[in-house]
Design a protein around this motif. Sequence first.
Motif, PDB file in Angstrom:
ATOM      1  N   LEU A 146       7.295 -55.348   8.016  1.00 48.52           N
ATOM      2  CA  LEU A 146       6.819 -56.577   8.649  1.00 48.52           C
ATOM      3  C   LEU A 146       7.206 -57.803   7.819  1.00 48.52           C
ATOM      4  O   LEU A 146       7.639 -58.836   8.358  1.00 48.52           O
TER       5      LEU A 146
ATOM      6  N   ASN B 118       3.946 -52.091  14.732  1.00 44.96           N
ATOM      7  CA  ASN B 118       3.468 -50.716  14.600  1.00 44.96           C
ATOM      8  C   ASN B 118       2.184 -50.550  15.398  1.00 44.96           C
ATOM      9  O   ASN B 118       1.158 -51.119  15.048  1.00 44.96           O
TER      10      ASN B 118
ATOM     11  N   VAL C 180       9.910 -53.669  18.239  1.00 52.62           N
ATOM     12  CA  VAL C 180      11.076 -53.900  17.402  1.00 52.62           C
ATOM     13  C   VAL C 180      12.269 -52.964  17.627  1.00 52.62           C
ATOM     14  O   VAL C 180      13.204 -52.957  16.832  1.00 52.62           O
TER      15      VAL C 180
ATOM     16  N   ASN D 259      15.218 -55.152  15.105  1.00 57.57           N
ATOM     17  CA  ASN D 259      15.266 -55.947  13.875  1.00 57.57           C
ATOM     18  C   ASN D 259      16.687 -56.006  13.329  1.00 57.57           C
ATOM     19  O   ASN D 259      17.494 -55.105  13.559  1.00 57.57           O
TER      20      ASN D 259
ATOM     21  N   ARG E 248       6.593 -45.399   2.392  1.00 61.71           N
ATOM     22  CA  ARG E 248       5.162 -45.167   2.289  1.00 61.71           C
ATOM     23  C   ARG E 248       4.974 -43.656   2.418  1.00 61.71           C
ATOM     24  O   ARG E 248       5.645 -43.016   3.240  1.00 61.71           O
TER      25      ARG E 248
ATOM     26  N   GLN F 247       2.910 -40.760   9.198  1.00 63.76           N
ATOM     27  CA  GLN F 247       3.902 -41.419  10.069  1.00 63.76           C
ATOM     28  C   GLN F 247       5.312 -41.148   9.584  1.00 63.76           C
ATOM     29  O   GLN F 247       6.219 -40.873  10.361  1.00 63.76           O
ATOM     30  N   LYS F 248       5.494 -41.228   8.280  1.00 60.93           N
ATOM     31  CA  LYS F 248       6.837 -41.118   7.700  1.00 60.93           C
ATOM     32  C   LYS F 248       7.269 -39.662   7.490  1.00 60.93           C
ATOM     33  O   LYS F 248       8.322 -39.412   6.902  1.00 60.93           O
TER      34      LYS F 248
ATOM     35  N   CYS G  49      10.928 -49.521  14.328  1.00 59.84           N
ATOM     36  CA  CYS G  49      12.335 -49.850  14.110  1.00 59.84           C
ATOM     37  C   CYS G  49      12.826 -49.060  12.908  1.00 59.84           C
ATOM     38  O   CYS G  49      13.695 -48.217  13.018  1.00 59.84           O
TER      39      CYS G  49
ATOM     40  N   LEU H  44      13.616 -49.943   8.668  1.00 60.17           N
ATOM     41  CA  LEU H  44      14.602 -50.808   8.015  1.00 60.17           C
ATOM     42  C   LEU H  44      15.393 -50.054   6.964  1.00 60.17           C
ATOM     43  O   LEU H  44      16.557 -50.353   6.728  1.00 60.17           O
TER      44      LEU H  44
HETATM   45  C1  GLC Z   1       6.556 -51.616  10.927  1.00 57.85           C
HETATM   46  C2  GLC Z   1       7.213 -50.340  11.410  1.00 57.85           C
HETATM   47  C3  GLC Z   1       8.690 -50.262  11.082  1.00 57.85           C
HETATM   48  C4  GLC Z   1       9.387 -51.592  11.353  1.00 57.85           C
HETATM   49  C5  GLC Z   1       8.657 -52.717  10.641  1.00 57.85           C
HETATM   50  C6  GLC Z   1       9.298 -54.080  10.877  1.00 57.85           C
HETATM   51  O1  GLC Z   1       6.129 -51.527   9.623  1.00 57.85           O
HETATM   52  O2  GLC Z   1       6.542 -49.180  10.929  1.00 57.85           O
HETATM   53  O3  GLC Z   1       9.307 -49.248  11.852  1.00 57.85           O
HETATM   54  O4  GLC Z   1      10.720 -51.534  10.917  1.00 57.85           O
HETATM   55  O5  GLC Z   1       7.351 -52.785  11.092  1.00 57.85           O
HETATM   56  O6  GLC Z   1       9.369 -54.397  12.237  1.00 57.85           O
END
Ligand code: GLC
Length: 483
Positions: free
Chosen positions: A21, A167, A216, A249, A302, A306-307, A381, A383
């Motif tokens: 974020l 998220n 995203v 993104n 993290r 989720q991951k 998304c 990153l």
């Molecule tokens: C959240 C999501 C991630 C995304 C990020 C920025 O943390 O878990 O997938 O890339 O936001 O949008």
Amino acid sequence: MALSVLSVASEAVPLVKTGGLADVAGALPAAVAPHGVDMVTLLPGYPAVGKAMGKKRLVYKWDSLLGEPARLLSGKIGEHKLLVLDSPTFFARDGGLYTDAQADDWPDNWRRFAALGRAAADIASGATRLRGFDLLHAHDWQAAMALAYLRFASDKPDLPAVMTIHNMAFQGYYEARIFPELGLPAAAWSVDGVESYAGVGFLKAGMQAANVITTVSPTYANEIRQPDFGMGLEGLITMRGDRVRGILNGIDPAVWSPVSDPVIPARYTHKTLAKREKNKRAIEVEFDLDESNGPLFAVISRLTWQKGMDVLPEVLDHLVGIGGRLALLGSGDAVIEKALHEAAARHPGRIGLRIGYDEALSHQLQAGADAILVPSRFEPCGLTQLYGLAYGCVPVVARTGGLSDTVIDANPAALAAEVATGVQFDGVHYHALRAAIDRVIALYHQPRVWRRVQRNGMKADFSWDASGQAYADLYRELTGKTP
Ligand code: GLC
Ligand code: ADP
């Protein structure tokens, strides 16, 4: 005249960051500027923000914002225009942005982020001494109440507003008893307002009040119509289906560029793949790993469900057994950390861990590891796979959300067409990860093919150009203003 947008977020690079974020909120102003959008970002006044900002100007004072006095400060970081909500009781605390030193959520998070929302609505609607804005853009649950305050308790209830979901798993859901303290009119307590499953839902309130909801990546925008991804809000997403968009993104080249990375020493920047070998040696030293001719996997994450980080430890014996090594940087769940420590103890010189948060090391890993592993169960998304692509660190990802939108799997057809950029796998469980790792090892031992995959990724365009344009187009559509 430029179209003016107030962007509201709870973190932004280079000031405060717990995850993606911050990368996005920090990059957005420069991404939309070339398209005629003048974006100002409102952030909570955490100590780190105040310190980094340098010169600031007091522009407004609230005697009571959700019960606490607050000031609005204006300043800049480089070209990035900032407004900061200075309210020490809420934001000047030791600990994390959302949690205390024991990693428990601050009990008054609802009040802290309702205050941020109330302030944002006041600013956007022109109730403070600042000029008003053409549009309000809120990110995630921490900023979402801005839209509820705008609709139910401001002089500009019709101001266009965009809610971006980074998220869906984090919704800011609270008991109904907080409602009277929010300072919203009774009409806001309804299914069209902030009420959600008989409580107060911050993200839900923002989604309900938004003209357009964005998320995203295009795939995640579809996935959240399903209960497994929508997490209770799939009905609302489906109902507002024609108002939901997926905008991918981008990468901020000022922060993430293999050639001119500003975060790591210049000796680790690289134009060529050959340089990455030297960088790999540096990672081996850093993580106490033996040299070997097998691939070095990186994880920068993290450590959460989720991951997929609970599954990772299960597959590490196999990863090491077939010649792989792992350098992991992350923090999070204590049970996962313990399992990782146990795996590392079984494989000294093969698995190196760095538990914690280290921005420079995250860049260094991308500049030197062979592959970055991202086994997420869901990923709006993502990153780290984009940074991997840009740097030539081949992404190995679960086929979900933004991961499926950004990586081209090295299947026979994609290899033949010379378009493959990484490895994708279906499902996050032992067998899927094991098979993916086997595929990586096989590819890695065909150096020409491997280099081609690396180069394809490095050539792929994940700049903000297209997405900056997409946000600007959306703002234009909603305001009727030509930027
Ligand atoms: C959240 C999501 C991630 C995304 C990020 C920025 O943390 O878990 O997938 O890339 O936001 O949008
Ligand atoms: P999310 O926001 O869900 O955590 P993303 O992939 O969108 O996932 O973004 C994660 C961001 O946080 C990336 O910039 C990544 O490099 C960074 N990151 C994650 N863990 C760490 C860590 N332990 N140290 C440094 N950076 C990290």
